[in-house]
Design an enzyme around this catalytic site. Structure first.
Site, mmCIF file in Angstrom:
data_model
loop_
_atom_site.group_PDB
_atom_site.id
_atom_site.type_symbol
_atom_site.label_atom_id
_atom_site.label_comp_id
_atom_site.label_asym_id
_atom_site.label_seq_id
_atom_site.Cartn_x
_atom_site.Cartn_y
_atom_site.Cartn_z
ATOM 1 N N GLY A 1 -18.048 -39.719 -21.716
ATOM 2 C CA GLY A 1 -17.670 -38.910 -22.853
ATOM 3 C C GLY A 1 -16.872 -37.672 -22.494
ATOM 4 N N ASP B 1 -19.022 -32.322 -26.947
ATOM 5 C CA ASP B 1 -17.718 -31.636 -26.929
ATOM 6 C C ASP B 1 -16.751 -32.127 -25.843
ATOM 7 O OD1 ASP B 1 -18.871 -30.571 -24.682
ATOM 8 O OD2 ASP B 1 -19.080 -28.532 -25.479
ATOM 9 N N GLY B 2 -17.223 -32.936 -24.912
ATOM 10 C CA GLY B 2 -16.328 -33.429 -23.861
ATOM 11 C C GLY B 2 -15.929 -32.366 -22.849
ATOM 12 N N ASP C 1 -25.741 -45.333 -13.546
ATOM 13 C CA ASP C 1 -24.385 -44.893 -13.898
ATOM 14 C C ASP C 1 -23.880 -43.818 -12.945
ATOM 15 O OD1 ASP C 1 -26.601 -43.709 -15.594
ATOM 16 O OD2 ASP C 1 -25.081 -42.155 -15.776
HETATM 17 P P1 AMP Z 1 -24.311 -37.079 -16.367
HETATM 18 O O1 AMP Z 1 -25.766 -36.855 -16.635
HETATM 19 O O2 AMP Z 1 -23.569 -35.811 -16.069
HETATM 20 O O3 AMP Z 1 -24.054 -38.138 -15.371
HETATM 21 O O4 AMP Z 1 -23.689 -37.527 -17.760
HETATM 22 C C1 AMP Z 1 -23.861 -38.799 -18.309
HETATM 23 C C2 AMP Z 1 -22.850 -39.004 -19.402
HETATM 24 O O5 AMP Z 1 -23.093 -38.068 -20.444
HETATM 25 C C3 AMP Z 1 -21.404 -38.772 -18.981
HETATM 26 O O6 AMP Z 1 -20.775 -39.898 -18.523
HETATM 27 C C4 AMP Z 1 -20.763 -38.341 -20.268
HETATM 28 O O7 AMP Z 1 -20.264 -39.461 -20.953
HETATM 29 C C5 AMP Z 1 -21.875 -37.775 -21.092
HETATM 30 N N1 AMP Z 1 -21.714 -36.326 -21.276
HETATM 31 C C6 AMP Z 1 -22.312 -35.325 -20.597
HETATM 32 N N2 AMP Z 1 -21.898 -34.132 -21.073
HETATM 33 C C7 AMP Z 1 -21.025 -34.370 -22.070
HETATM 34 C C8 AMP Z 1 -20.251 -33.577 -22.950
HETATM 35 N N3 AMP Z 1 -20.306 -32.247 -22.914
HETATM 36 N N4 AMP Z 1 -19.449 -34.200 -23.838
HETATM 37 C C9 AMP Z 1 -19.391 -35.541 -23.896
HETATM 38 N N5 AMP Z 1 -20.089 -36.343 -23.110
HETATM 39 C C10 AMP Z 1 -20.904 -35.796 -22.196
HETATM 40 MG MG MG Z 2 -22.914 -39.182 -14.491
#
Ligand code: AMP
Ligand code: MG
Length: 448
Positions: free
Chosen positions: A29, A62-63, A197
């Protein structure tokens, strides 16, 4: 926002098992790939922005990414590269000038923070979860095309036409992941969120979130506050978790093979490669040519027991060990280990006595091996400088105030982690007491 010639940006979704449970589609995201670059030697480099704004997979979020987490990714991925640990790289970091709202401690107090974008680089950002998602949806056609694409792009040694293609690829991913786990163990890295993931198909360290560096040796330690109860992803469990993740990945690939025995063999191979490489790695850490027989096994396991008797810095202990002469008086020997012990008193009591008893066995084992040679070999595998969370946190706090000098200094020191650098003693020190419980200095949330 402007596209350079030949750029074809996209975002790719993936799924994953999070903390042991299938979580469906969950990423990406906030990562946007700009394109691929093939260098003169034919190697592929994918350029990806993290935190550049919403994608079709943002699920209402928010991406964006905050400066502190972006700097943590930048600092640590480059430090890992310098340590010789397979990793995605960080090419650049820009602050966006925009504020991003995050609840840093997950305690109901959201606040604006400076935003940033890291451009990271890797052969690809494909993860185990990238393949689990089409498999979970029963889209075997897409799954097959993804696997064929991956192999033809990234696996020059695997024949894409052979009936064993898929299991050969699985075997390669298992071997690389085993090698990565050995490397994490060698340097004391704890990823913190080893969901499927967050495991790269290339065996690279990927997605730097609430990671940490083992300071006092403790196999149960994790920096991730979200995992403080279960400790699923603590230091000592990482190799086993990687194998569990690979078993999910193998399950996702199963629809593409006629019988799953070859995939099961890949998981066995994982265990064998990990065992053999870890033995060699520990021998290297101790300055031995190999671990031989039950006596060496006991020497190693007793060392870990010793390191848990009192707070002992994992990295610094091995640097001290490299200085141990073939023979020497007890008091200078004790003093040699002061940098590694969090409480100096421990060295003067029973723990110090146990250390001396262990060192006597160690000295007998190394015999007349020239100490200069041994020291050099040990110091080449036992890092002196690692990005301890409190060091990163200090650099981040200064950077948030607009002062980048500490960040630059830290990155410079970390770019040569194995050799002592003049004036850099502060970076090779144990975590100071004030940092023990300060947020960001030992434990962290996933907020990013
Ligand atoms: P992570 O725990 O950092 O590995 O995040 C897992 C997934 O959460 C990522 O691949 C993103 O798709 C999503 N994600 C985390 N933070 C955001 C954000 N602020 N906006 C959109 N997607 C997010
Ligand atoms: Mg991740």
């Amino acid at each position: 926002n402007a596209l350079a010639t030949g750029m074809r940006p996209y975002a790719a979704c993936y799924g994953g098992h999070q903390f042991g449970h299938w979580a469906g589609q969950l990423g990406d995201g906030r990562a946007i790939t700009l394109g691929e670059f093939v260098d003169r030697s034919g190697r592929i480099h994918e350029f990806q922005l993290k935190g550049a704004g919403p994608t079709p997979y943002s699920r209402g979020a928010d991406g964006r990414a905050v400066l502190r987490s972006s700097l943590r990714e930048f600092i640590c991925s480059e430090a890992m590269h310098a340590l010789g640990v397979p990793t995605t790289r960080a090419l650049s970091l820009v602050s966006t000038g925009e504020q991003v709202v995050r609840d840093m401690f997950y305690d109901g107090h959201p606040a604006p923070e400076p935003g940033a974008i890291v451009c990271r680089v890797a052969p690809s950002f494909l993860r185990l979860g990238s393949y689990e998602l089409p498999a979970a949806r029963g889209d075997h056609d897409l799954l097959r095309r993804m696997v064929q694409y991956t192999i033809s792009e990234h696996e020059p040694t695997i024949d894409a036409q052979s009936p064993e293609t898929v299991s050969q690829w699985f075997d390669a991913v298992c071997r690389r992941t085993a090698a990565l786990m050995v490397e994490w163990t060698r340097v004391g890295f704890v990823h913190g969120v080893m969901n499927t993931d967050n495991l790269s198909i290339h065996g690279l360290t990927i997605d730097y979130g609430p990671y940490g560096w083992l300071e006092p040796y403790d196999p149960n330690w994790t920096p991730n506050t979200t995992d403080a109860q279960m400790r699923r992803y603590c230091f000592g469990r990482q190799p086993g978790i990687a194998q569990w993740n690979l078993s999910r990945f193998g399950g996702a690939l199963a629809p593409l093979v006629d019988n799953t025995e070859a995939l099961e063999a890949g998981l066995e191979t994982y265990a064998q490669v990990y065992e053999a490489s870890a033995r060699k790695m520990y021998a290297d850490k101790l300055g031995l040519a190999a671990l031989e027989g039950a006596e060496d096994e006991a020497l190693l396991s007793d060392l870990f027991k010793l390191m848990q008797q009192a707070e002992t810095d994992y990295c610094l202990f091995f640097r001290c060990l490299a200085e141990v002469p073939a023979e020497g008086a007890p008091d200078p020997l004790r003093a040699l280990f002061e940098p590694a012990y969090y409480r100096a008193d421990d060295l003067r009591g029973p723990v110090g006595d146990a250390l001396l008893a262990w060192l006597a066995r160690y000295q007998a084992r190394i015999g007349n091996h020239p100490s200069e040679q041994r020291r050099e070999a040990m110091n080449a595998v036992n890092p002196l400088y690692v990005p301890r969370n409190y060091l990163a946190q200090q650099a981040i706090e200064a950077a948030e105030q607009g002062d980048l000098s500490e960040l630059e200094r830290l990155c410079t020191v970390l770019s040569q982690p194995y050799s002592a650098q003049p004036g850099a003693a502060r970076y090779a020190a144990r975590r100071p007491d004030w940092a023990r419980h300060r947020p960001g200095c030992a434990a962290l949330s996933c907020s990013s």
